[in-house]
Scaffold this motif. Structure first.
Motif, PDB file in Angstrom:
ATOM      1  N   THR A   1       0.844  -1.193   0.000  1.00 34.03           N
ATOM      2  CA  THR A   1       0.000   0.000   0.000  1.00 34.03           C
ATOM      3  C   THR A   1       0.880   1.244   0.000  1.00 34.03           C
ATOM      4  O   THR A   1       1.531   1.542   0.993  1.00 34.03           O
TER       5      THR A   1
ATOM      6  N   LYS B   1       1.460  -4.738   9.983  1.00 32.09           N
ATOM      7  CA  LYS B   1       1.140  -3.365   9.598  1.00 32.09           C
ATOM      8  C   LYS B   1       0.935  -2.551  10.864  1.00 32.09           C
ATOM      9  O   LYS B   1       0.412  -3.057  11.856  1.00 32.09           O
TER      10      LYS B   1
ATOM     11  N   LEU C   1       1.333   4.611   7.139  1.00 31.21           N
ATOM     12  CA  LEU C   1       1.182   3.170   7.305  1.00 31.21           C
ATOM     13  C   LEU C   1       2.549   2.510   7.159  1.00 31.21           C
ATOM     14  O   LEU C   1       3.208   2.648   6.129  1.00 31.21           O
TER      15      LEU C   1
ATOM     16  N   ASP D   1      -0.479   1.470  11.659  1.00 28.83           N
ATOM     17  CA  ASP D   1      -0.933   2.764  11.182  1.00 28.83           C
ATOM     18  C   ASP D   1      -0.522   3.823  12.182  1.00 28.83           C
ATOM     19  O   ASP D   1      -1.033   3.859  13.300  1.00 28.83           O
TER      20      ASP D   1
ATOM     21  N   GLN E   1       4.518  -0.971   6.859  1.00 32.00           N
ATOM     22  CA  GLN E   1       4.316  -2.373   6.505  1.00 32.00           C
ATOM     23  C   GLN E   1       5.652  -3.085   6.656  1.00 32.00           C
ATOM     24  O   GLN E   1       6.680  -2.580   6.216  1.00 32.00           O
TER      25      GLN E   1
ATOM     26  N   LYS F   1       1.039   8.118   4.049  1.00 31.64           N
ATOM     27  CA  LYS F   1      -0.085   8.310   4.968  1.00 31.64           C
ATOM     28  C   LYS F   1       0.225   7.794   6.365  1.00 31.64           C
ATOM     29  O   LYS F   1      -0.635   7.800   7.231  1.00 31.64           O
TER      30      LYS F   1
END
Length: 173
Positions: A132, A170, A154, A172, A156, A152
């Protein structure tokens, strides 16, 4: 030192002279690479077949990995000579994030969030993994994992030892 008058966001890379060990600085721009003696500014060698103005080159284990028409692995040249191109692969095009070499593999991340892994010895692509994105930051490699932080927030975590790569976690932010 006279340099091309073009925008470039790449980071200079320290590269020792293959013969003397003298510290050299690789300066990257759209036209290619200029490698200069860090003390005198005198050009030691060059590469004029183009290079990225966003993703920076990296130097590890005596090999220079350059974002140029995809990715290329080069052995630094003798004074005044072009480097020896060991391989080039146009399927490994990094965009903003610089390439990473980890555990015998080269990793590149493109604008669509596709992480590509290739064998560092021959440049042959081993696998691709959709993540992503988009990304501006370069992934961080540690052990068998790559840590990818997108724009954004995130993060990973990719297990690079999995046969096709695998996002294993993940967060956030």
């Amino acid at each position: 030192r006279d340099r091309p008058k073009l925008a470039s966001w790449t980071t200079p890379v320290l590269v020792p002279d293959a013969k003397s060990g003298t510290p050299l600085v690789l300066l990257q721009s759209g036209p290619g690479l200029s490698v200069v003696d860090a003390r005198t500014g005198v050009e030691a060698w060059y590469y004029t077949d183009g290079a990225s103005t966003m993703a920076s080159s990296i130097f590890t284990d005596g090999i220079l990995y350059v974002p140029t028409k995809g990715m290329a692995a080069m052995k630094p040249g003798a004074p005044g000579a072009h480097p020896e191109v060991l391989w080039q692969n146009n399927q490994l095009t990094p965009t903003t994030a610089s390439p990473v070499v980890l555990d015998g593999k080269v990793f590149t991340l493109n604008a669509a969030g596709i992480l590509s892994a290739a064998d560092a010895k021959d440049g042959k692509r081993l696998w691709q993994l959709r993540t992503t994105g988009p990304y501006s930051a370069t992934p961080i490699g540690f052990g068998k994992h790559l840590y990818l932080a997108n724009e954004k927030g995130l993060v990973q975590v990719v297990d690079t030892s999995a046969p096709e790569g695998s996002v294993v976690s993940k967060l956030d932010l």
